[in-house]
Motif scaffolding. Sequence first.
Motif: not given
Length: 298
Positions: A11-13, A15-16, A19, A241, A244-245, A247-249
């Motif tokens: 699942r895509l975060a 928060a990502g 950002f 941002s 940060a993206a 790091a999460r996607l």
Amino acid sequence: MTNPPPNAPARLAPAGLMFLAITSVGWGFNWPVTKYLVSELPVLTMRGATGVIGAALLAAFALAMGQSLRVERHLWPRLMLAAVLNVTGWMVLMGLALLWLPASEAALIAYTMPVWASLLAWPVLGERPTLLRSFALVMAFAGLAVIMGGNGFSASAAKLPGILMALTGAVGFALGTVLAKKLPLQLPPIPAAAWQIGLGCLPVAVAGLLIETTHIEKVSQLGWWLLSYSILIQFCIAYVSWFAALARLPASVAAIGTMAVPVIGVVASAMALHEPLGLTQIAALVFTLAGVVLATRS
């Protein structure tokens, strides 16, 4: 609570995605912002100075986060090369391109970067071009053809210097992206961005101060607000941002997500600068985005 099966799609975060949206909006609106600023300030001084200030703020943010700005000696050549390709060339060429092109067209040409990166990956990384990459190249050239031919031959000839500059900047940035995979910087993302932006923009700022004449007193109140936007939003918030993206996607999701940037740039330029937004611009947008989609999926 049971764990999902090993083959279940991740699942895509949220928060990502948030950002990524902040990045796309920040970079998208910066195209009409920069187009307006080059009407009040000389290109090199404006692009270089905002970048140096933005890099200083990023460095301060990195230190506040407890991250070191130290660079190992063997990484300096890689860092300088990345700064030249990803920042110096981009800042100078895209800024100058806006003297000949509407912000919307410059944004479209700039975001053909993934297409050129997919092609440069062959000689640099040994990744042979696929059928999808070949179609991506065709779509990118179709978008350029629409931009060049949209208003007749005379208009295309007048825009040619801007088109060549924007295209060269996009290819240079793509080369920097590919070389980053072959010669990774091995630095935390925010310090890496601070160093690249600072090193890349400093010579641009110095050149601007030496060869350009700047009349600060003639900058309008709106111009000062837009300069603040360029420094704080483009270089600081949008870059932070973006990292940060990442790091999460997944990288592919982040790359496709940036396709919103030229869309926002085209629409914002039409609304803020009253640039044309007709069938020609929409067709160029469709061809360009199609090429980017194929390149990122190949």
